[in-house]
Write a protein that holds these residues in place. Structure first.
Motif, PDB file in Angstrom:
ATOM      1  N   UNK A  61       0.852  -1.047   0.003  1.00 17.64           N
ATOM      2  CA  UNK A  61       0.148   0.115  -0.200  1.00 17.64           C
ATOM      3  C   UNK A  61       1.076   1.357  -0.116  1.00 17.64           C
ATOM      4  N   UNK A  62       0.343   2.470  -0.356  1.00 13.52           N
ATOM      5  CA  UNK A  62       0.923   3.704  -0.450  1.00 13.52           C
ATOM      6  C   UNK A  62       0.699   4.239   0.942  1.00 13.52           C
ATOM      7  N   UNK A  63       1.947   4.703   1.786  1.00 15.98           N
ATOM      8  CA  UNK A  63       1.701   5.406   3.024  1.00 15.98           C
ATOM      9  C   UNK A  63       1.354   6.945   2.632  1.00 15.98           C
ATOM     10  N   UNK A  64       1.157   7.633   3.696  1.00 14.01           N
ATOM     11  CA  UNK A  64       0.557   9.035   3.552  1.00 14.01           C
ATOM     12  C   UNK A  64       2.002   9.830   3.014  1.00 14.01           C
ATOM     13  N   UNK A  65       2.923   9.337   2.862  1.00 11.36           N
ATOM     14  CA  UNK A  65       4.190  10.299   2.084  1.00 11.36           C
ATOM     15  C   UNK A  65       4.231   9.608   0.587  1.00 11.36           C
ATOM     16  N   UNK A  66       3.305   8.534   0.215  1.00  8.72           N
ATOM     17  CA  UNK A  66       3.475   8.095  -0.982  1.00  8.72           C
ATOM     18  C   UNK A  66       4.528   7.025  -1.455  1.00  8.72           C
ATOM     19  N   UNK A  67       5.035   6.477  -0.307  1.00  9.31           N
ATOM     20  CA  UNK A  67       6.017   5.438  -0.196  1.00  9.31           C
ATOM     21  C   UNK A  67       5.373   4.226  -0.167  1.00  9.31           C
ATOM     22  N   UNK A  68       5.706   3.128  -0.928  1.00  6.72           N
ATOM     23  CA  UNK A  68       5.231   1.730  -0.770  1.00  6.72           C
ATOM     24  C   UNK A  68       5.836   1.234   0.386  1.00  6.72           C
ATOM     25  N   UNK A  69       4.529   0.756   1.144  1.00  8.45           N
ATOM     26  CA  UNK A  69       4.940  -0.365   2.159  1.00  8.45           C
ATOM     27  C   UNK A  69       4.569  -1.824   1.857  1.00  8.45           C
ATOM     28  N   UNK A  70       4.971  -2.575   2.830  1.00  8.32           N
ATOM     29  CA  UNK A  70       4.494  -4.003   2.668  1.00  8.32           C
ATOM     30  C   UNK A  70       4.270  -4.794   3.762  1.00  8.32           C
ATOM     31  N   UNK A  71       3.167  -5.482   3.660  1.00 10.11           N
ATOM     32  CA  UNK A  71       2.766  -6.226   4.932  1.00 10.11           C
ATOM     33  C   UNK A  71       2.600  -7.729   4.496  1.00 10.11           C
ATOM     34  N   UNK A  72       3.488  -8.594   5.554  1.00 13.88           N
ATOM     35  CA  UNK A  72       3.523  -9.819   5.291  1.00 13.88           C
ATOM     36  C   UNK A  72       2.993 -10.476   6.821  1.00 13.88           C
ATOM     37  N   UNK A  73       2.035 -11.487   6.348  1.00 13.48           N
ATOM     38  CA  UNK A  73       1.613 -12.148   7.565  1.00 13.48           C
ATOM     39  C   UNK A  73       1.905 -13.613   7.545  1.00 13.48           C
ATOM     40  N   UNK A  74       2.565 -14.186   8.189  1.00 17.63           N
ATOM     41  CA  UNK A  74       2.877 -15.742   8.062  1.00 17.63           C
ATOM     42  C   UNK A  74       1.583 -16.451   8.523  1.00 17.63           C
ATOM     43  N   UNK A  75       1.341 -17.405   7.466  1.00 21.66           N
ATOM     44  CA  UNK A  75       0.087 -18.314   7.962  1.00 21.66           C
ATOM     45  C   UNK A  75       0.452 -19.398   9.301  1.00 21.66           C
ATOM     46  N   UNK A  76       0.275 -18.644  10.517  1.00 27.26           N
ATOM     47  CA  UNK A  76       0.423 -19.515  11.635  1.00 27.26           C
ATOM     48  C   UNK A  76      -0.868 -19.240  12.422  1.00 27.26           C
ATOM     49  N   UNK A  86      -5.571 -10.245   6.861  1.00 23.63           N
ATOM     50  CA  UNK A  86      -5.982  -8.792   6.988  1.00 23.63           C
ATOM     51  C   UNK A  86      -6.593  -8.745   8.381  1.00 23.63           C
ATOM     52  N   UNK A  87      -7.349  -9.227   8.819  1.00 22.94           N
ATOM     53  CA  UNK A  87      -7.764  -9.138  10.133  1.00 22.94           C
ATOM     54  C   UNK A  87      -6.712  -8.820  11.426  1.00 22.94           C
ATOM     55  N   UNK A  88      -5.816  -9.998  11.126  1.00 17.27           N
ATOM     56  CA  UNK A  88      -4.656  -9.696  12.153  1.00 17.27           C
ATOM     57  C   UNK A  88      -3.791  -8.591  12.042  1.00 17.27           C
ATOM     58  N   UNK A  89      -3.546  -8.153  10.661  1.00  9.99           N
ATOM     59  CA  UNK A  89      -2.811  -6.937  10.310  1.00  9.99           C
ATOM     60  C   UNK A  89      -3.390  -5.780  10.957  1.00  9.99           C
ATOM     61  N   UNK A  90      -4.809  -5.742  10.850  1.00 13.60           N
ATOM     62  CA  UNK A  90      -5.508  -4.326  11.237  1.00 13.60           C
ATOM     63  C   UNK A  90      -5.306  -4.382  12.579  1.00 13.60           C
ATOM     64  N   UNK A  91      -5.895  -5.616  13.413  1.00 12.97           N
ATOM     65  CA  UNK A  91      -5.717  -5.656  14.835  1.00 12.97           C
ATOM     66  C   UNK A  91      -4.135  -5.193  15.506  1.00 12.97           C
ATOM     67  N   UNK A  92      -3.376  -5.790  14.774  1.00 14.70           N
ATOM     68  CA  UNK A  92      -1.866  -5.322  15.175  1.00 14.70           C
ATOM     69  C   UNK A  92      -1.565  -3.856  14.985  1.00 14.70           C
TER      70      UNK A  92
END
Length: 96
Positions: A61-76, A86-92
């Motif tokens: 996704x693009x952050x507020x500065x327009x920079x690309x950020x990556x979210x990775x969530x291991x399947x554990x 997505x739910x876990x990332x939002x909660x975190x």
């Protein structure tokens, strides 16, 4: 493989020190109190050489500065799907 998926793949390999193979793209819409909290495509990768996880769900996704950020969530546990990642990332993020 698209350039976006390739960059996500590289981010996973860098963050988690393993090999990856893209297996799926899945649109996910996450609602919170009737409002859209997140709407995007989650990429799922099989992992090779990771000590605990066999799969990883990730997106960019693009952050507020327009920079690309990556979210990775291991399947554990409790993560067992793109939606739960997505739910876990939002909660975190909400806890920060």
């Amino acid at each position: 493989m698209s350039a976006r998926i390739e960059k996500i793949r590289q981010a996973i390999e860098t963050m988690h020190k393993c090999t990856t193979r893209h297996v799926a793209s899945e649109p996910v819409i996450e609602l919170f109190n009737g409002e859209v909290a997140w709407d995007g495509v989650v990429e799922t990768f099989e992992l090779g050489g990771h000590p605990k996880a066999k799969r990883c769900h990730a997106w960019s996704y693009q952050d507020d500065k327009g920079e690309t950020q990556y979210v990775t969530v291991l399947e554990l546990p409790p993560v067992d799907s793109a939606e739960s990642a997505v739910k876990v990332a939002i909660a975190s993020e909400a806890r920060k």
